[in-house]
Design an enzyme around this catalytic site. Structure first.
Site, mmCIF file in Angstrom:
data_model
loop_
_atom_site.group_PDB
_atom_site.id
_atom_site.type_symbol
_atom_site.label_atom_id
_atom_site.label_comp_id
_atom_site.label_asym_id
_atom_site.label_seq_id
_atom_site.Cartn_x
_atom_site.Cartn_y
_atom_site.Cartn_z
ATOM 1 C CE LYS A 35 -0.340 -0.234 5.055
ATOM 2 N NZ LYS A 35 -1.170 -0.723 6.174
ATOM 3 C CE1 TYR A 255 15.808 30.314 7.056
ATOM 4 C CE2 TYR A 255 15.815 27.981 6.466
ATOM 5 C CZ TYR A 255 15.703 29.318 6.109
ATOM 6 O OH TYR A 255 15.502 29.651 4.792
HETATM 7 C C1 LIG Z 1 -0.493 -1.873 6.726
HETATM 8 C C2 LIG Z 1 -1.145 -3.117 7.167
HETATM 9 C C3 LIG Z 1 -0.393 -4.283 7.404
HETATM 10 C C4 LIG Z 1 1.122 -4.301 7.383
HETATM 11 O O1 LIG Z 1 1.585 -3.750 8.592
HETATM 12 P P1 LIG Z 1 3.141 -3.667 8.936
HETATM 13 O O2 LIG Z 1 3.184 -3.160 10.320
HETATM 14 O O3 LIG Z 1 3.736 -2.705 7.973
HETATM 15 O O4 LIG Z 1 3.671 -5.046 8.769
HETATM 16 C C5 LIG Z 1 -1.069 -5.439 7.713
HETATM 17 N N1 LIG Z 1 -2.416 -5.452 7.808
HETATM 18 C C6 LIG Z 1 -3.172 -4.350 7.605
HETATM 19 C C7 LIG Z 1 -4.638 -4.434 7.762
HETATM 20 C C8 LIG Z 1 -2.560 -3.159 7.302
HETATM 21 O O5 LIG Z 1 -3.313 -2.064 7.118
#
Ligand SMILES: *Cc1c(COP(=O)(O)O)cnc(C)c1O
Length: 359
Positions: A35, A255
């Protein structure tokens, strides 16, 4: 030509990390979570790197899934948050996406839909994360309703952990017990493990793991861990020193002069800033590698540049190579200096940074 800021993405390391996720439960499946553009690494490139090996891919929404299909990815794609609007259902059915269902309202919508092919559903339970999912007391009924629908094909039982990265948290056992208790009379495959659970909680390894952050080489744990320590960095973020100056005690840098020299200091200016995704909140002392030697950030990160201490760096010249995180410096080590986690470092990389794929 041009500015040196580059994220080098190592596809061989990505495959290594996926194989590690598979190796802990070789008979079971692992949905590679890509994702958010593969956590900022480039979803299409990474999906193709794993297309022959991955059991399936997981994304957050149909836009991300369609992007992969249109690029030619044929493997099953799981929509982790299911559908957001009713008109996605025919597309989900036609494209054979796997679809999370997290509420009773979504079951009503499926019930009144007309679909060419029945869809594979991942029925999510809220076992304690309290974000998405059917409430435990409604879960059996939700399952029975879905099971009776002609629009539904296979059903996977799903939940998500709130604290799997924290071995001492009582929430883990509470969530596992809740999930097992509620699903004990349902014959169906199960998916509850994210990266931290896949690596650290063997009782959570079931038919489908859902590794995300571990695929990118970042440990989910604060402490050393025998499996997580075998992960390899996928993204190495580099740039170059573009200017050097020698400052005297009492002189400030950048800064607000957040850093003021307390001794004669050689300062290097690096072509990397918050508009590249490097965190502006990085404190003085945040580690960075110059010419293979470890040093620190001094002064506030600005939009296009940041400043590092070169006082003790050998061969510190304009053009010296700088690694912000990656092969020589895990992102998980940098993140706490900016009060964050590797997830935000990776997803924050902007399009100004050149992406280079190797392996
Ligand atoms: C993003 C996500 C994962 C993966 O999680 P990680 O901590 O990156 O391994 C697994 N399950 C769901 C439902 C997620 O949204």
């Amino acid at each position: 030509m041009g500015r040196a800021a580059t994220a080098t993405i190592n596809l061989e390391a990505f495959r290594h990390n996926y194989r590690l996720a598979k190796s802990v439960a070789p008979e079971q499946q692992a949905v590679a979570i890509i994702k958010a553009d593969a956590y900022g690494h480039g979803a299409i490139k990474l999906a193709f790197a794993l297309e022959n090996e991955a059991d399936a891919f997981g994304v957050a929404c149909i836009e991300e899934a369609l992007e992969l299909r249109e690029a030619g990815i044929k493997k099953p794609i799981l929509l982790l948050e299911g559908f957001f609007s009713e008109d996605e259902l025919p597309v989900i059915s036609d494209q054979n996406f796997w679809c999370a269902v997290h509420s009773l309202e979504q079951i009503d919508i499926i019930e009144r839909s007309q679909l060419h092919n029945p869809i594979n559903i991942w029925l999510k339970m809220d076992s304690g994360m309290h974000r998405l999912g059917v409430q435990p007391q409604d879960y059996q009924l939700a399952y029975d309703r879905l099971r009776s629908l002609p629009q539904v094909n296979d059903i996977v039982l799903m939940s998500h952990f709130a604290s799997a990265d924290d071995f001492s948290s009582p929430v883990n056992a509470h969530q596992i017990n809740c999930f097992n208790e509620i699903t004990r009379n349902i014959e169906a495959p199960v998916s509850i493990a994210n990266s931290a659970a896949t690596l650290g909680h063997d009782e959570t390894r079931r038919e489908f793991q859902r590794p995300g952050i571990m695929l990118y080489g970042a440990t989910p744990f604060a402490e050393s861990h025998p499996l997580a320590d075998q992960l390899q960095s996928v993204m190495t973020l580099t740039s170059e020193v573009i200017a050097i100056r020698d400052l005297q005690p009492g002189e400030g840098i950048g800064y607000s002069h957040r850093f003021v020299c307390d001794q004669p200091t050689k300062v290097g200016t690096v072509a990397m800033g918050y508009a590249d995704g490097y965190p502006r909140h990085a404190k003085d002392g945040t580690p960075v590698i110059v010419n293979g030697q470890r040093t620190r950030i001094i002064g506030r990160v600005s939009m296009d540049m940041l400043t590092v201490d070169l006082t003790h760096i050998k061969d510190a010249k304009v053009g010296a190579k700088v690694e912000l995180w990656g092969d020589q410096l895990p992102a998980a080590e940098v993140a706490p200096y900016a009060d964050t986690i590797p997830y935000t470092l990776f997803t924050g990389i902007t399009r100004r940074v050149h992406k280079k794929y190797i392996g």
